[in-house]
Design an enzyme around this catalytic site. Structure first.
Site, PDB file in Angstrom:
ATOM      1  CG  ASP A   1      -0.365  -0.109   2.517  1.00 29.36           C
ATOM      2  OD1 ASP A   1       0.874  -0.259   2.602  1.00 29.36           O
ATOM      3  OD2 ASP A   1      -1.109  -0.047   3.525  1.00 29.36           O
TER       4      ASP A   1
ATOM      5  CG  ASP B   1       0.615  -4.145   2.080  1.00 29.12           C
ATOM      6  OD1 ASP B   1       0.875  -5.091   2.846  1.00 29.12           O
ATOM      7  OD2 ASP B   1       1.375  -3.173   1.905  1.00 29.12           O
TER       8      ASP B   1
ATOM      9  CD  GLU C   1       8.085  -0.383   7.442  1.00 29.67           C
ATOM     10  OE1 GLU C   1       7.118  -1.096   7.109  1.00 29.67           O
ATOM     11  OE2 GLU C   1       8.279   0.763   6.995  1.00 29.67           O
TER      12      GLU C   1
HETATM   13  O1  KIV Z   1       3.585  -1.151   1.668  1.00 25.66           O
HETATM   14  C1  KIV Z   1       4.755  -1.550   1.628  1.00 25.66           C
HETATM   15  O2  KIV Z   1       5.510  -1.237   0.713  1.00 25.66           O
HETATM   16  C2  KIV Z   1       5.226  -2.423   2.700  1.00 25.66           C
HETATM   17  C3  KIV Z   1       6.676  -2.799   2.691  1.00 25.66           C
HETATM   18  C4  KIV Z   1       7.534  -1.632   2.967  1.00 25.66           C
HETATM   19  C5  KIV Z   1       6.955  -3.904   3.615  1.00 25.66           C
HETATM   20  O3  KIV Z   1       4.478  -2.786   3.534  1.00 25.66           O
END
Ligand code: KIV
Length: 287
Positions: free
Chosen positions: A55, A94, A193
């Site tokens: 996302d 996501d 993260e």
């Molecule tokens: O949305 C995203 O790019 C993520 C990554 C940074 C793990 O969740």
């Protein structure tokens, strides 16, 4: 320019069970975000294992200052585009903010849309112990789940900004407990993260499922970065954990200036870049 094809590209598709196998063999899992079809082809040809339609698309493509406005429909569309560019990489998408916070029924409904309409093989959601029932429900619906702990961008307001998480002993313990709970609920992998390297290492050793780090140091089972960061396309200074492997802004800006200059000067297009009527027709038109 000829594309550099990585030998991994001729390999069979990378699957969920292979994630655990890689961890057991001590082989790193390579993950990268991606949001469109031509980029997905390049990612796949480079032999990346997991393509994440994150996302972060809202920030990387949309210029938003958070991931919060991103909708499920936008994630389905990007997933569909990426799906068509992949032959080997595992496609994970996501669940965006607001598509799972209302409970397990909403979560499964959103997950099914990402799988059936988008073509995702798995979904990722943010959060720990409170998400256990949601993870279980997705797994019961045959939708593999990747967890995400530490700096979880959808919790931007609770965290008070994009800050490194779990810096004290109590919150490190809580994160480890969350990681164990997600694993027990059936998650197949876990993104860590923005956490201290030592904690990421401890979580990685404590779990049987692989950890995928971003801003979590080198001791995770794999790494993920954002497409635009890796290629030097993001505006502004990059955070400490980013390594840019190219400076595409420096390539694109002069190319676009040259295009504008040549259009204005009338030197683009040249005669060789133009179509002509066939000679016979030209003759006929002359009479
Ligand atoms: O949305 C995203 O790019 C993520 C990554 C940074 C793990 O969740």
């Amino acid at each position: 320019m000829k594309l550099q094809i990585n030998p991994a590209h001729s390999a069979p598709p990378f699957t969920i069970p292979q994630c655990r196998g890689k961890k057991l063999r001590g082989e790193k899992i390579v993950c990268l975000t991606v949001y469109d079809h031509p980029s997905a082809r390049l990612l796949d040809q480079a032999g990346v294992d997991i393509a994440l339609v994150g996302d972060s698309l809202g920030m990387a493509l949309g210029g938003y200052d958070s991931t919060l406005p991103v909708t499920l429909e936008e994630m389905i569309l990007a997933t569909r585009w990426v799906r068509r560019g992949l032959e080997r990489a595992l496609l994970v998408t996501d669940l965006p903010y607001g598509s799972y916070q209302l409970g397990w029924r909403q979560t499964v409904r959103s997950g099914l849309k990402l799988v059936r309409r988008g073509g995702a093989a798995a979904v990722k959601l943010e959060g720990g112990g409170r998400r256990v029932r949601l993870v279980e429900a997705l797994v019961e619906a045959e939708i593999p789940v990747m967890g995400h702990l530490g700096l979880t961008p959808q919790a931007l307001h609770r965290m008070g900004g994009y800050k490194v998480q779990a810096l004290d002993a109590a919150s490190a313990e809580a994160l480890l407990a969350d990681a164990r709970a997600l694993e027990a609920a059936g998650a197949f992998a876990l993104v860590l993260e923005g956490v201290p390297r030592e904690l990421a290492g401890a979580v990685t050793r404590a779990l049987q499922i692989p950890t995928i780090g971003i801003g979590a140091g080198p001791d995770c089972d794999g790494q993920i970065l954002v497409w635009h960061d890796v290629l030097g396309l993001s505006p502004g200074p990059a955070p400490r954990f980013v390594r840019a492997y190219a400076d595409l802004k420096a390539v694109i800006a002069p190319a676009l200036s040259a295009y504008a200059r040549e259009v204005r000067a009338g030197t683009f297009p040249a005669d060789a870049e133009s179509y002509h009527r066939p000679p016979a027709q030209r003759l006929a038109a002359a009479h």
